[in-house]
Design a protein around this motif. Structure first.
Motif, mmCIF file in Angstrom:
data_model
loop_
_atom_site.group_PDB
_atom_site.id
_atom_site.type_symbol
_atom_site.label_atom_id
_atom_site.label_comp_id
_atom_site.label_asym_id
_atom_site.label_seq_id
_atom_site.Cartn_x
_atom_site.Cartn_y
_atom_site.Cartn_z
ATOM 1 N N LEU A 25 0.852 -1.181 0.000
ATOM 2 C CA LEU A 25 0.000 0.000 0.000
ATOM 3 C C LEU A 25 0.893 1.237 0.000
ATOM 4 C CD1 LEU A 25 -2.854 1.241 0.168
ATOM 5 C CD2 LEU A 25 -2.688 1.072 2.660
ATOM 6 N N ASN A 26 0.736 2.079 -1.043
ATOM 7 C CA ASN A 26 1.574 3.271 -1.153
ATOM 8 C C ASN A 26 0.990 4.440 -0.359
ATOM 9 O OD1 ASN A 26 3.225 1.854 -2.880
ATOM 10 N ND2 ASN A 26 2.287 2.673 -4.743
ATOM 11 N N ASP A 27 1.817 5.462 -0.177
ATOM 12 C CA ASP A 27 1.357 6.666 0.533
ATOM 13 C C ASP A 27 0.376 7.492 -0.283
ATOM 14 O OD1 ASP A 27 2.521 6.440 3.038
ATOM 15 O OD2 ASP A 27 4.439 7.245 2.356
ATOM 16 N N THR A 28 0.196 7.153 -1.557
ATOM 17 C CA THR A 28 -0.837 7.808 -2.358
ATOM 18 C C THR A 28 -2.200 7.185 -2.140
ATOM 19 O OG1 THR A 28 -0.378 6.337 -4.218
ATOM 20 C CG2 THR A 28 0.819 8.443 -4.145
ATOM 21 N N GLY A 29 -2.253 6.049 -1.413
ATOM 22 C CA GLY A 29 -3.502 5.320 -1.232
ATOM 23 C C GLY A 29 -3.714 4.251 -2.271
ATOM 24 N N ASN A 30 -2.703 3.984 -3.097
ATOM 25 C CA ASN A 30 -2.794 2.993 -4.161
ATOM 26 C C ASN A 30 -2.318 1.639 -3.645
ATOM 27 O OD1 ASN A 30 -3.163 1.842 -6.660
ATOM 28 N ND2 ASN A 30 -1.338 2.741 -7.586
ATOM 29 N N LEU A 31 -3.149 0.631 -3.751
ATOM 30 C CA LEU A 31 -2.809 -0.739 -3.378
ATOM 31 C C LEU A 31 -2.239 -1.417 -4.618
ATOM 32 C CD1 LEU A 31 -3.060 -2.637 -0.889
ATOM 33 C CD2 LEU A 31 -5.241 -3.403 -1.842
ATOM 34 N N VAL A 32 -0.953 -1.821 -4.579
ATOM 35 C CA VAL A 32 -0.243 -2.244 -5.784
ATOM 36 C C VAL A 32 0.308 -3.655 -5.611
ATOM 37 C CG1 VAL A 32 1.589 -1.665 -7.416
ATOM 38 C CG2 VAL A 32 0.397 0.155 -6.210
ATOM 39 N N LEU A 33 0.044 -4.510 -6.598
ATOM 40 C CA LEU A 33 0.605 -5.856 -6.659
ATOM 41 C C LEU A 33 1.684 -5.870 -7.737
ATOM 42 C CD1 LEU A 33 0.463 -8.892 -5.820
ATOM 43 C CD2 LEU A 33 -1.163 -9.200 -7.707
ATOM 44 N N THR A 34 2.920 -6.236 -7.362
ATOM 45 C CA THR A 34 4.035 -6.255 -8.306
ATOM 46 C C THR A 34 4.719 -7.615 -8.291
ATOM 47 O OG1 THR A 34 5.556 -5.405 -6.615
ATOM 48 C CG2 THR A 34 4.470 -3.780 -8.032
ATOM 49 N N ASP A 35 5.435 -7.915 -9.392
ATOM 50 C CA ASP A 35 6.249 -9.126 -9.399
ATOM 51 C C ASP A 35 7.638 -8.783 -8.868
ATOM 52 O OD1 ASP A 35 7.605 -7.840 -11.433
ATOM 53 O OD2 ASP A 35 6.816 -9.097 -13.039
ATOM 54 N N ASP A 36 8.542 -9.747 -8.906
ATOM 55 C CA ASP A 36 9.855 -9.533 -8.289
ATOM 56 C C ASP A 36 10.712 -8.527 -9.034
ATOM 57 O OD1 ASP A 36 10.277 -11.051 -10.505
ATOM 58 O OD2 ASP A 36 11.357 -12.674 -9.495
#
Length: 804
Positions: free
Chosen positions: A134-145
């Motif tokens: 969860l970023n400080d912009t409020g964006n919940l982000v799923l990333t690969d390696d």
């Protein structure tokens, strides 16, 4: 004696489990095979600064959604403000529900255990390691390696946009159903097929757009429908900009340390909320519909009226002869408590007149310039006509008839001068209160006027004496009022400017403020005939460009009028003006700062590759087309050249110095005739010396010259050494040289490389390059009538771009 180990083991286990439990609180991320449980309040993802949290959010009794919410200052349960939900339509159980990142790389939300179906899924897969943060912009982000984004919540908003979260052609906002029901409601914010940002009521049976208002054209409302990019963003300072040229500024615009959100509320109004750090209460700092809230469609349902009282807010009521369909739910509307044996039997029908009532839309037809009787007969002959509206079109215009097949979007409007006639059975009677549906705004009664008794001389003398005293007092009062008005005029003007800044973000600066912001005008970043440009840091830390006008001789009132006009011009390919200074002899303009300077400074830069140059050609044409055809006030640039095309951080073009000629010599332009030649040598159209009216085609000519210079690398002020067919050398100018080269290309198959700047090194699209040069040559025709308009230039370039 030491206690036996068997007695200490439970204590060790308890401490160990507690430490494990504490370690799961405020989780920084979620890895593969990990889960968050609805039964564990500590299973929450928290952004690095603690501004946002993500986890199970209560939406009812034993009902939860997986959500992101503001968590600074700390809050709990329903007291928090959610900004995104995964499963707003299908809440999960308060026991055994989990949110998991599977080994496959898919995010899933399951209800009440593993055997239950998946309620929500991200639909992602990743063979490598994956992580949810969860970023400080409020964006919940799923990333690969490798950091590639597999999924993010910003791509699927619910009812809220956060700063820096884009609204695109593929995303939209949908309101909640009610204040206490988070499921999807009936209102939607999206880009329509005309590329315009709209608010629509999308009810169970009907839908209608209510913002922008449907009775005015997009052009009249300052919207630009030709930009197919379809993107809108709210920035952290409180400015919202859309690709259809709509822009808004919050009342607290420019204050950086504020939490902000744009929310489409359950009542259909789009609002921006702000709050200071540490505060728990939100303040509305902008809303789409403020003057007449009842203009929002669908608030009260069929056959009902919306009324607004500033003290009590909105309320709904049924039309005379109608009753609520579902008591307590006004969105269901009203139904008649009478029946027609046949809606077309004239002997059984009458019309009752409702004052100050208007219905928007759902007309059977519009009959222009007709009489009241003909309008009545039209509705009488239509079995499904529910009533008709008879109103005047414009000031002093004709009367028009609007037969209604549905009575929707009705409201009381005290200013409505038309009449509405409701179809009812003849035997139906109503009271006067039922027929006069008007929001009352009453004033205190006037005092009673008393007549003097002239038969009483003593009383008369007293009154004459009294009148003289009162007259003297009035003279003194008038003098004092005049004195204080003159004294406070500057303060009133300052207050007006403060309001203007709060409403639009357009500010009047003092000369001292700009002198300090530019460090005593120490860093020059540009210079031209209009003045010198300096880099500045404004008091709110924004980097800007300040232009000191060198030849502005207008009075302050004229300057302010023109500056405010230019300040309202808003387009993604026009430089944005943030403010101005008109103090004594000083005239300054404050613009946004462009990181990469002007096109002139970048013409030989390897960063300006083919794709960027083509984008510059399209973007510049769009900006000029907006000035010529879309502006509320007609604006000619009069000095289009590479120095006046600025490039932002992404090398997107923004036309600068538009309208500056008007600021220089306001009042000297009449009927498109200019008092003196304007422009720069080499880029000026021949129209300036032909004694013909100056039109927008002078900008088209200059644009064509700039494009030729950009693709050939040859300045229009230099001569080109050319060989004629006989071998004799001569000097030619850019336009005839380029025109002859393109003719040779078509006639002999000469190489396009002979025309194109060698700096391209062959790295360009030949078809698009040829089209761009041909369009530029059309723009530089000597006959202005043979030149295209800038909107036609945009169309030609984009058509061939899409073909490519």
């Amino acid at each position: 004696m030491a206690p036996p180990f068997s007695l200490l083991l439970p204590l060790f286990l308890f401490v160990f489990l507690q430490s494990c439990r504490l370690s799961t609180s405020a989780l920084p991320s979620l890895a593969k095979r990990a889960s968050l449980s609805v039964e564990n309040p500590d299973d929450v993802l928290v952004s690095p600064s603690g501004a946002f949290s993500a986890g199970f959010f209560p939406v009812g009794v034993n009902a939860y959604s997986f959500a992101v919410w503001f968590s600074d200052p700390p809050c709990s349960g329903a007291k928090c403000t959610p900004v995104w939900m995964a499963n707003r339509q299908a809440p999960v159980n308060g026991r055994r529900s989990t949110f998991s990142l599977l080994l496959s790389g898919n995010l899933v939300l399951t209800d009440a255990g593993d055997a239950a179906p998946v309620v929500w899924s991200s639909g992602t897969s990743s063979p490598s390691a994956a992580e949810l943060r969860l970023n400080d912009t409020g964006n919940l982000v799923l990333t690969d390696d490798s950091g590639v984004v597999l999924w993010q919540s910003f791509d699927s908003p619910t009812d809220t946009l956060l700063p820096q979260q884009p609204l695109t052609r593929n995303t939209f906002l949908i309101s909640a159903r009610s204040r206490y029901n988070c499921s999807t409601g009936f209102y939607k914010l999206y880009f329509d097929n005309n590329n315009v940002l709209c608010l629509v009521f999308d009810g169970p049976s009907i839908s209608s757009v209510y913002w922008p208002v449907p009775w005015a054209t997009y052009y009249d409302q300052g919207r630009f429908s030709y930009s197919s990019s379809r993107i809108a963003v709210l920035d952290p300072l409180g400015r919202f900009q859309s690709s259809d040229s709509y822009a808004l500024y919050t009342s607290d615009y420019g204050v950086a340390a504020m939490q902000r959100r744009m929310t489409l509320d359950f009542d259909g109004n789009l609002r921006v909320y702000s709050r200071e750090p540490g505060s728990t209460s939100w303040a509305v700092t902008w809303e789409a519909i403020s003057s007449v809230p009842c203009f929002i469609h669908g608030l009260c349902g069929n056959n009902s009226l919306c009324s607004y009282d500033p003290a009590k807010g909105r309320s709904c009521s049924c039309l005379p002869g109608y009753v609520p369909k579902v008591p307590g739910d006004w969105s269901a509307g009203c139904v008649p408590d009478f029946t027609f044996s046949d809606g077309c039997v004239a002997d059984e029908i009458r019309f009752v007149k409702l004052l100050y009532v208007e219905f928007d839309g759902y007309d059977y037809n519009v009959i222009f310039n007709t009489t009241l009787e003909k309008c009545r007969q039209t509705c009488l002959s239509l079995c499904d006509c529910r009533g008709f509206q008879y109103s005047r079109w414009g000031s002093g215009g004709t009367f028009n008839c609007f037969p209604k097949i549905e009575l929707l979007n009705g409201h009381n409007l005290p200013s409505f001068t038309g009449e509405f006639f409701l179809k009812v059975p003849k035997n139906k009677t109503f009271t006067e209160d039922q027929l006069v549906k008007r929001t009352q705004y009453t004033c205190s009664p006037s005092p009673e006027v008393k007549v003097l008794d002239r038969s009483k001389n003593g009383g008369m003398s007293f009154m004459l004496w009294f009148a003289c005293v009162v007259g003297g007092i009035e003279i003194v009062v008038v003098f004092l009022v005049w004195f204080f008005l003159i004294r406070n005029q500057q303060e009133v003007t300052s207050a007006h400017q403060t309001y203007l800044h709060a409403a639009t973000g357009f500010k009047r600066f003092t000369y001292g403020e700009l002198k300090k912001a530019t460090r005593n005008f120490s860093k020059e970043i540009g210079r031209g005939a209009g003045g010198i440009v300096y880099k500045a840091i404004l008091p709110d830390d924004r980097v800007s460009a300040v232009k000191v006008l060198s030849n502005a001789t207008t009075g302050e009132a004229d300057f302010l009028s023109e500056a405010s006009t230019i300040g309202r011009v808003n387009h993604m390919n026009l430089i944005e003006m943030w403010g101005y200074c008109a103090e004594g002899k000083h005239r300054l303009l404050v613009y946004e700062f462009m990181e990469h300077g002007s096109l002139a400074q970048n013409l030989s830069s390897p960063e300006l590759h083919w794709k960027r140059r083509f984008d510059i050609a399209v973007g510049t044409a769009r900006g000029l087309a907006y000035l010529h055809e879309e502006c509320l006030e007609w604006v000619l640039h009069c000095d289009v050249k590479p120095q006046n095309i600025l490039l932002d951080s992404n090398y997107q073009p923004k036309v600068a110095d538009f309208g500056l000629s008007k600021l220089m010599d306001r009042g000297k332009v009449k009927n498109s005739d200019f008092s003196r030649i304007r422009g720069t040598r080499g880029y000026m159209a021949p129209d300036w010396v032909s004694n013909l009216p100056i039109t927008s085609k002078v900008d088209v000519y200059s644009y064509g010259i700039v494009m030729l210079e950009m693709v050939t690398g040859i300045s229009p002020t230099t001569s080109i050494h050319s060989l004629e067919s006989g071998g004799d050398a001569k000097q030619v100018r850019l336009i005839p040289w380029a025109r002859n080269k393109m003719k040779e290309l078509g006639r002999t198959g000469s190489l396009l490389e002979e025309v194109v700047d060698p700096a391209f090194k062959g790295d360009y699209d030949p078809k698009k390059m040829e089209i761009l040069i041909e369009v530029a040559l059309k723009c530089v025709e000597d006959d202005k009538n043979a030149r295209p308009t800038m909107s036609q230039v945009v169309e030609m370039l984009l058509r061939h771009e899409n073909d490519g």
